[in-house]
Scaffold this active site. Sequence first.
Site, PDB file in Angstrom:
ATOM      1  N   GLU A   1       0.842  -1.195   0.000  1.00  6.65           N
ATOM      2  CA  GLU A   1       0.000   0.000   0.000  1.00  6.65           C
ATOM      3  C   GLU A   1       0.881   1.251   0.000  1.00  6.65           C
ATOM      4  O   GLU A   1       0.706   2.165  -0.807  1.00  6.65           O
ATOM      5  CB  GLU A   1      -0.899  -0.025   1.232  1.00  6.65           C
ATOM      6  CG  GLU A   1      -1.790   1.186   1.387  1.00  6.65           C
ATOM      7  CD  GLU A   1      -2.527   1.200   2.709  1.00  6.65           C
ATOM      8  OE1 GLU A   1      -3.502   1.968   2.828  1.00  6.65           O
ATOM      9  OE2 GLU A   1      -2.121   0.464   3.646  1.00  6.65           O
ATOM     10  N   HIS A   2       1.817   1.300   0.938  1.00 10.51           N
ATOM     11  CA  HIS A   2       2.794   2.391   1.020  1.00 10.51           C
ATOM     12  C   HIS A   2       4.187   1.790   0.888  1.00 10.51           C
ATOM     13  O   HIS A   2       4.526   0.860   1.633  1.00 10.51           O
ATOM     14  CB  HIS A   2       2.727   3.111   2.372  1.00 10.51           C
ATOM     15  CG  HIS A   2       1.358   3.521   2.798  1.00 10.51           C
ATOM     16  ND1 HIS A   2       0.560   2.735   3.613  1.00 10.51           N
ATOM     17  CD2 HIS A   2       0.643   4.641   2.536  1.00 10.51           C
ATOM     18  CE1 HIS A   2      -0.587   3.353   3.843  1.00 10.51           C
ATOM     19  NE2 HIS A   2      -0.565   4.517   3.200  1.00 10.51           N
TER      20      HIS A   2
END
Length: 450
Positions: free
Chosen positions: A342-343
């Site tokens: 996601e990050h």
Amino acid sequence: MISRIDLRGEALPEGSALRDLLPRAEFDVEAALETVRPICEDVRHHGAAAVIDHGEKFDGVRVPRLRVPAEAITRALDELDPPVRAALEESIRRARLVHREQRRTTHTTQVVPGGTVTEKWIPVERVGLYVPGGRSVYPSSVVMNVVPAQEAGVEGVAVASPPQKEFGGLPHPTILAACALLGVDEVYAAGGAQAVAMFAYGTTSSADGADGEPGCAPVNLVTGPGNIYVAAAKRLLKGRIGIDAEAGPTEIAILADSTADPVHVAADLISQAEHDPLAASVLVTDSEELAAATEAELKTQVAASKHVDDRIAPALAGRQSAIVLVRDLADGLKVVDAYGAEHLEIQTRDAAAVADRVRNAGAIFVGPWAPVSLGDYCAGSNHVLPTGGCACHSSGLSVQSFLRGVHIVDYTRDALADVAHHVVTLAEAEDLPAHGAAVKARFGWKVPQK
């Protein structure tokens, strides 16, 4: 504190074999479907009354009505702490700068003389934006959902956030204040699967509380993160509504070499772990020294943190978090692409060049001065991002999430005549003669020959 996975042996496996070696939280949306199905059916048949009943059961408070009164929204903004207001205003300003540039424009292609195809981008008419409650308060999620919808030109924007017992059944006042700053006055005290069902089916057939105020009209699209039951309701109702994604537990992966500062690395891993005991914090590095220094730093920083026992410690110790050791940076890139975080932070030499080689990530944060926390609030980017490895095929929330591309086909008689024989030939090749007949009928049933 955090486990290790050593991949420095033989050559890395490919595809799913590599993904299976990497840490990931258990998040069984399919199993949760059976829990949310009766909730959604109850809302479908009983409207607002069902939403209120389930809110009382799951959130511990019974609201007199679902829609938040306008005066409560105004009051929340009036009472907002000035530094928080200033920070939200700056977050909104930066998000608008970025998302305004994403708006697509109508484009016409002349295929042949007299024949054009125009792609027109049309915003969905009405969206339901979900803002989670639970362990934390997320006014930043109001910003990240509302701004791209507004910049896309969506006319109807409604927000739902769980009722809070502490605030008399209203959503958290900071959530309401963020809505006020963005000019959103349609806000509902509803959370979980029942909020998604409310958006999908509407509550217009039932009075929204004792005062008989009209209910929530159905929406075309639901966006925003939530727990596993929100994700399951999205899956169940997809088709009736559009959805952005089935958001799972939040994730950070950090690709780092010996130049990275272990103080920064540990702080960033902890920042994600404080979301939830299922949050994933993953360091991928070719430096044994950095791995050891980060482990030591984690012990120091965790001891000085808040939310240790209920979030940070179980998140870092869980199967979803690990330090992954690789032979070199090339293998590190293979690992982070397989993981699809996601990050993803890049803390290496020449970080921008390394970041340019990444294929799969929701958002990429380059170098020591771009931590994920910046993207969560004030980078201008969007923090509603794909989780669970979905970054290999999905994007984060953007203006495009709220737009539909529609092709407009405009041909003259001569332009159709020029290609009619090809249309008829292909129709007959697919054994769909009526398709060809629809063209023949326009030319007296005799196809122009070229």
